[in-house]
Design a protein around this motif. Sequence first.
Motif, PDB file in Angstrom:
ATOM      1  N   GLN A 148       4.081  -0.173  14.213  1.00 11.27           N
ATOM      2  CA  GLN A 148       4.622  -1.435  13.720  1.00 11.27           C
ATOM      3  C   GLN A 148       4.535  -1.558  12.204  1.00 11.27           C
ATOM      4  O   GLN A 148       5.223  -2.382  11.598  1.00 11.27           O
ATOM      5  N   MET A 149       3.692  -0.729  11.581  1.00 15.67           N
ATOM      6  CA  MET A 149       3.593  -0.752  10.112  1.00 15.67           C
ATOM      7  C   MET A 149       4.589   0.191   9.446  1.00 15.67           C
ATOM      8  O   MET A 149       4.667   0.255   8.224  1.00 15.67           O
ATOM      9  N   ALA A 150       5.376   0.906  10.241  1.00 16.55           N
ATOM     10  CA  ALA A 150       6.344   1.863   9.692  1.00 16.55           C
ATOM     11  C   ALA A 150       7.324   1.247   8.688  1.00 16.55           C
ATOM     12  O   ALA A 150       7.687   1.895   7.707  1.00 16.55           O
ATOM     13  N   PRO A 151       7.788  -0.010   8.895  1.00 12.27           N
ATOM     14  CA  PRO A 151       8.708  -0.597   7.912  1.00 12.27           C
ATOM     15  C   PRO A 151       8.087  -0.837   6.530  1.00 12.27           C
ATOM     16  O   PRO A 151       8.813  -1.015   5.546  1.00 12.27           O
ATOM     17  N   ILE A 152       6.763  -0.855   6.449  1.00 16.10           N
ATOM     18  CA  ILE A 152       6.108  -0.999   5.144  1.00 16.10           C
ATOM     19  C   ILE A 152       6.418   0.244   4.322  1.00 16.10           C
ATOM     20  O   ILE A 152       6.334   1.368   4.793  1.00 16.10           O
ATOM     21  N   LYS A 153       6.758   0.068   3.068  1.00 15.15           N
ATOM     22  CA  LYS A 153       7.167   1.192   2.215  1.00 15.15           C
ATOM     23  C   LYS A 153       5.963   1.992   1.724  1.00 15.15           C
ATOM     24  O   LYS A 153       5.725   2.128   0.517  1.00 15.15           O
ATOM     25  N   ALA A 154       5.203   2.533   2.660  1.00 17.05           N
ATOM     26  CA  ALA A 154       4.048   3.356   2.324  1.00 17.05           C
ATOM     27  C   ALA A 154       4.433   4.834   2.379  1.00 17.05           C
ATOM     28  O   ALA A 154       5.306   5.230   3.148  1.00 17.05           O
TER      29      ALA A 154
ATOM     30  N   PRO B  44       0.812  -1.226   0.000  1.00 18.07           N
ATOM     31  CA  PRO B  44       0.000   0.000   0.000  1.00 18.07           C
ATOM     32  C   PRO B  44       0.842   1.271   0.000  1.00 18.07           C
ATOM     33  O   PRO B  44       1.932   1.311   0.575  1.00 18.07           O
ATOM     34  N   LYS B  45       0.315   2.314  -0.638  1.00 18.50           N
ATOM     35  CA  LYS B  45       0.962   3.617  -0.608  1.00 18.50           C
ATOM     36  C   LYS B  45       0.422   4.474   0.535  1.00 18.50           C
ATOM     37  O   LYS B  45       1.132   5.340   1.054  1.00 18.50           O
ATOM     38  N   ALA B  46      -0.841   4.237   0.886  1.00 17.06           N
ATOM     39  CA  ALA B  46      -1.464   5.019   1.950  1.00 17.06           C
ATOM     40  C   ALA B  46      -2.198   4.074   2.900  1.00 17.06           C
ATOM     41  O   ALA B  46      -3.021   3.269   2.457  1.00 17.06           O
ATOM     42  N   ILE B  47      -1.893   4.184   4.212  1.00 14.12           N
ATOM     43  CA  ILE B  47      -2.470   3.304   5.232  1.00 14.12           C
ATOM     44  C   ILE B  47      -3.150   4.156   6.301  1.00 14.12           C
ATOM     45  O   ILE B  47      -2.590   5.159   6.754  1.00 14.12           O
ATOM     46  N   LEU B  48      -4.336   3.737   6.702  1.00 12.05           N
ATOM     47  CA  LEU B  48      -5.041   4.387   7.791  1.00 12.05           C
ATOM     48  C   LEU B  48      -5.337   3.363   8.878  1.00 12.05           C
ATOM     49  O   LEU B  48      -5.932   2.315   8.612  1.00 12.05           O
ATOM     50  N   ASP B  49      -4.912   3.659  10.107  1.00  8.80           N
ATOM     51  CA  ASP B  49      -5.215   2.813  11.257  1.00  8.80           C
ATOM     52  C   ASP B  49      -6.218   3.546  12.131  1.00  8.80           C
ATOM     53  O   ASP B  49      -5.885   4.549  12.765  1.00  8.80           O
ATOM     54  N   ILE B  50      -7.456   3.059  12.148  1.00 14.22           N
ATOM     55  CA  ILE B  50      -8.541   3.698  12.887  1.00 14.22           C
ATOM     56  C   ILE B  50      -8.613   3.129  14.294  1.00 14.22           C
ATOM     57  O   ILE B  50      -8.332   1.956  14.512  1.00 14.22           O
ATOM     58  N   ALA B  51      -9.023   3.984  15.252  1.00 13.15           N
ATOM     59  CA  ALA B  51      -9.009   3.607  16.667  1.00 13.15           C
ATOM     60  C   ALA B  51      -7.592   3.163  17.036  1.00 13.15           C
ATOM     61  O   ALA B  51      -7.385   2.158  17.698  1.00 13.15           O
TER      62      ALA B  51
END
Length: 242
Positions: A74-80, A58-65
């Motif tokens: 923890q998703m920071a290493p993903i190249k988003a 993914p290029k853009a990630i949203l974590d709700i709540a």
Amino acid sequence: MGKKVTPYHDSKLNKKKQVEQMFDNISGNYDDLNRVISFGTDVKWRKKVIALVAAQNPKAILDIATGTGDLAIQMAPIKAERIIGLDISEGMLNVGRKKIAAKNLDKRVEMIQGDSEALPFDDNSFDAITVAFGVRNFETLEKGLAEIYRVLKPGGIFIVLETSVPTKFPFKQGYKFYSGYVLPLIGKAFSKDKDAYSYLSESAASFPYGENFNNILKKTGFTNVEHQPQTFGVATIYKGSK
């Protein structure tokens, strides 16, 4: 979803405001208490969610709540290009911002206050959206899911990690005892808010887990809906697409 469960039974505030107040109250020790309550298994569940998200590139990630930002961090290493954590509780977000700063992730992860049922984003904004232990706190579940569907890009993935109730003996009986008696006692021992962890166990028991939640996702418009029970069914990972 059955009866509406709220944190403070004698409060005149709506559920949304009560949830905000509750998480502001318990934000200081929420992370440590979570580890104790789940015996650390929530870390393993989150890793599975991250793997599902990473597979989408993914290029853009949203974590709700997002709470204190555990999953978003923890998703920071993903190249988003964008990772946003959204929560209604400023107290939880402040804890999360300190964690982000300590890890020098200020340029990778952004934390914003917002309402899951009125998301401050344009249609089709995110390739992946996650909610970990948060959908049961929505004031109106269907409204929150519809908002998530709106801001998810076509072809995007939606992942939910939520508590559920085991259905097989003896896990069903053990879970009922633990959530009904042990969890509230642990919460009262660690937290200044005596009602918070009673609410968390009550809301988990009343949530429409398994196929019932799958059907709500499908009704909202999500496709390729499936679920994966975790650790004897005490939690479940749900996946859907747009």
